[in-house]
Write a protein that holds these residues in place. Structure first.
Motif, PDB file in Angstrom:
ATOM      1  N   GLU A 189      69.898  53.607  58.521  1.00 21.43           N
ATOM      2  CA  GLU A 189      69.408  52.558  59.394  1.00 21.43           C
ATOM      3  C   GLU A 189      68.854  51.387  58.585  1.00 21.43           C
ATOM      4  OE1 GLU A 189      67.705  55.747  59.582  1.00 21.43           O
ATOM      5  OE2 GLU A 189      69.317  56.498  60.809  1.00 21.43           O
ATOM      6  N   VAL A 190      68.172  51.695  57.481  1.00 20.25           N
ATOM      7  CA  VAL A 190      67.600  50.634  56.643  1.00 20.25           C
ATOM      8  C   VAL A 190      68.716  49.747  56.109  1.00 20.25           C
ATOM      9  CG1 VAL A 190      66.363  50.147  54.496  1.00 20.25           C
ATOM     10  CG2 VAL A 190      65.543  51.949  56.018  1.00 20.25           C
ATOM     11  N   LEU A 191      69.777  50.350  55.599  1.00 20.74           N
ATOM     12  CA  LEU A 191      70.897  49.576  55.066  1.00 20.74           C
ATOM     13  C   LEU A 191      71.534  48.738  56.159  1.00 20.74           C
ATOM     14  CD1 LEU A 191      72.828  48.858  52.758  1.00 20.74           C
ATOM     15  CD2 LEU A 191      74.179  50.859  53.394  1.00 20.74           C
ATOM     16  N   ASP A 192      71.776  49.335  57.314  1.00 26.17           N
ATOM     17  CA  ASP A 192      72.413  48.593  58.401  1.00 26.17           C
ATOM     18  C   ASP A 192      71.565  47.405  58.855  1.00 26.17           C
ATOM     19  OD1 ASP A 192      74.569  50.312  58.319  1.00 26.17           O
ATOM     20  OD2 ASP A 192      73.817  51.598  59.929  1.00 26.17           O
ATOM     21  N   VAL A 193      70.256  47.601  58.965  1.00 26.78           N
ATOM     22  CA  VAL A 193      69.371  46.500  59.369  1.00 26.78           C
ATOM     23  C   VAL A 193      69.325  45.429  58.282  1.00 26.78           C
ATOM     24  CG1 VAL A 193      66.976  45.873  59.868  1.00 26.78           C
ATOM     25  CG2 VAL A 193      67.980  47.888  60.943  1.00 26.78           C
ATOM     26  N   LEU A 194      69.218  45.859  57.031  1.00 30.80           N
ATOM     27  CA  LEU A 194      69.151  44.910  55.923  1.00 30.80           C
ATOM     28  C   LEU A 194      70.412  44.055  55.865  1.00 30.80           C
ATOM     29  CD1 LEU A 194      66.954  44.440  53.739  1.00 30.80           C
ATOM     30  CD2 LEU A 194      68.372  45.745  52.195  1.00 30.80           C
ATOM     31  N   VAL A 195      71.571  44.674  56.049  1.00 29.51           N
ATOM     32  CA  VAL A 195      72.840  43.954  55.958  1.00 29.51           C
ATOM     33  C   VAL A 195      73.125  43.130  57.210  1.00 29.51           C
ATOM     34  CG1 VAL A 195      75.355  44.276  55.866  1.00 29.51           C
ATOM     35  CG2 VAL A 195      73.878  45.565  54.322  1.00 29.51           C
ATOM     36  N   ASN A 196      72.867  43.691  58.378  1.00 28.31           N
ATOM     37  CA  ASN A 196      73.306  43.061  59.617  1.00 28.31           C
ATOM     38  C   ASN A 196      72.259  42.216  60.342  1.00 28.31           C
ATOM     39  OD1 ASN A 196      75.932  44.249  59.516  1.00 28.31           O
ATOM     40  ND2 ASN A 196      75.004  46.178  60.125  1.00 28.31           N
ATOM     41  N   GLU A 197      70.983  42.463  60.091  1.00 28.22           N
ATOM     42  CA  GLU A 197      69.963  41.788  60.895  1.00 28.22           C
ATOM     43  C   GLU A 197      68.982  40.920  60.102  1.00 28.22           C
ATOM     44  OE1 GLU A 197      68.083  44.226  63.891  1.00 28.22           O
ATOM     45  OE2 GLU A 197      69.735  45.672  63.755  1.00 28.22           O
ATOM     46  N   LEU A 198      68.837  41.165  58.808  1.00 28.71           N
ATOM     47  CA  LEU A 198      67.844  40.424  58.033  1.00 28.71           C
ATOM     48  C   LEU A 198      68.412  39.078  57.589  1.00 28.71           C
ATOM     49  CD1 LEU A 198      65.016  40.444  56.749  1.00 28.71           C
ATOM     50  CD2 LEU A 198      66.078  41.389  54.694  1.00 28.71           C
ATOM     51  N   PRO A 199      67.891  37.983  58.145  1.00 30.33           N
ATOM     52  CA  PRO A 199      68.369  36.666  57.727  1.00 30.33           C
ATOM     53  C   PRO A 199      67.938  36.356  56.288  1.00 30.33           C
ATOM     54  CG  PRO A 199      66.993  36.502  59.719  1.00 30.33           C
ATOM     55  CD  PRO A 199      66.882  37.891  59.205  1.00 30.33           C
ATOM     56  N   ILE A 200      68.784  35.646  55.599  1.00 25.30           N
ATOM     57  CA  ILE A 200      68.478  35.170  54.245  1.00 25.30           C
ATOM     58  C   ILE A 200      68.379  33.649  54.333  1.00 25.30           C
ATOM     59  CG2 ILE A 200      69.279  35.030  51.861  1.00 25.30           C
ATOM     60  CD1 ILE A 200      68.494  37.860  52.764  1.00 25.30           C
ATOM     61  N   ARG A 250      58.840  42.009  60.957  1.00 25.89           N
ATOM     62  CA  ARG A 250      59.409  42.308  62.278  1.00 25.89           C
ATOM     63  C   ARG A 250      60.403  43.469  62.210  1.00 25.89           C
ATOM     64  NH1 ARG A 250      64.161  40.421  64.196  1.00 25.89           N
ATOM     65  NH2 ARG A 250      64.224  38.792  62.617  1.00 25.89           N
ATOM     66  N   LEU A 251      61.269  43.484  61.208  1.00 29.55           N
ATOM     67  CA  LEU A 251      62.332  44.489  61.137  1.00 29.55           C
ATOM     68  C   LEU A 251      61.892  45.812  60.507  1.00 29.55           C
ATOM     69  CD1 LEU A 251      65.240  42.118  60.095  1.00 29.55           C
ATOM     70  CD2 LEU A 251      64.943  43.243  62.309  1.00 29.55           C
ATOM     71  N   PHE A 252      60.973  45.751  59.533  1.00 24.35           N
ATOM     72  CA  PHE A 252      60.624  46.960  58.784  1.00 24.35           C
ATOM     73  C   PHE A 252      59.142  47.324  58.836  1.00 24.35           C
ATOM     74  CE2 PHE A 252      64.364  45.124  56.643  1.00 24.35           C
ATOM     75  CZ  PHE A 252      65.254  46.170  56.842  1.00 24.35           C
ATOM     76  N   GLN A 253      58.336  46.514  59.499  1.00 26.09           N
ATOM     77  CA  GLN A 253      56.895  46.746  59.600  1.00 26.09           C
ATOM     78  C   GLN A 253      56.238  46.872  58.213  1.00 26.09           C
ATOM     79  OE1 GLN A 253      59.051  48.926  61.682  1.00 26.09           O
ATOM     80  NE2 GLN A 253      58.971  47.087  62.927  1.00 26.09           N
ATOM     81  N   VAL A 254      56.643  46.004  57.295  1.00 24.24           N
ATOM     82  CA  VAL A 254      56.014  45.961  55.968  1.00 24.24           C
ATOM     83  C   VAL A 254      55.345  44.598  55.799  1.00 24.24           C
ATOM     84  CG1 VAL A 254      57.605  47.603  54.912  1.00 24.24           C
ATOM     85  CG2 VAL A 254      58.119  45.167  54.785  1.00 24.24           C
TER      86      VAL A 254
END
Length: 104
Positions: free
Chosen positions: A3-14, A38-42
């Motif tokens: 899930e982390v990889l999918d969110v990082l690749v597909n949802e995290l704007p750069i 927002r995406l990872f609560q960090v």
């Protein structure tokens, strides 16, 4: 970890940005702290803690390694099928065998 990889690749704007308090500073590239929070609560949404970002990247590397092993195993299975049950050491042998079969 998947899930982390999918969110990082597909949802995290750069994005690219410059710090407001550093006129003429170089342009930076990467995720925004608000999106990471927002995406990872960090972090606190104002800064990305390096240790958290590194942890996310390690999760992604591990997941990519897992996917690589699965794909290599599947490729091996398919090469065996293409050779009629005979094990194949690399993809070139399987392609060569198919070409020979087609040309006679």
């Amino acid at each position: 970890m998947s899930e982390v990889l999918d969110v990082l690749v597909n949802e995290l704007p750069i994005s690219t940005w410059r710090y407001n308090d550093e006129p003429g500073s170089p342009r930076h590239l990467g995720p925004m702290a608000q999106d990471m929070h927002r995406l990872f609560q960090v972090g606190d949404g104002k800064a990305i803690p390096v240790v958290d970002f590194l942890g996310l990247l390690v999760c992604c590397v591990k997941e990519l390694g897992h996917r690589d092993r699965e794909l290599r195993a599947r490729i091996g299975e398919l090469e065996t099928i293409l050779r009629g049950g005979e094990a194949v050491d690399d993809g070139k042998a399987a392609v060569s065998a198919r070409c020979e079969d087609q040309t006679g």
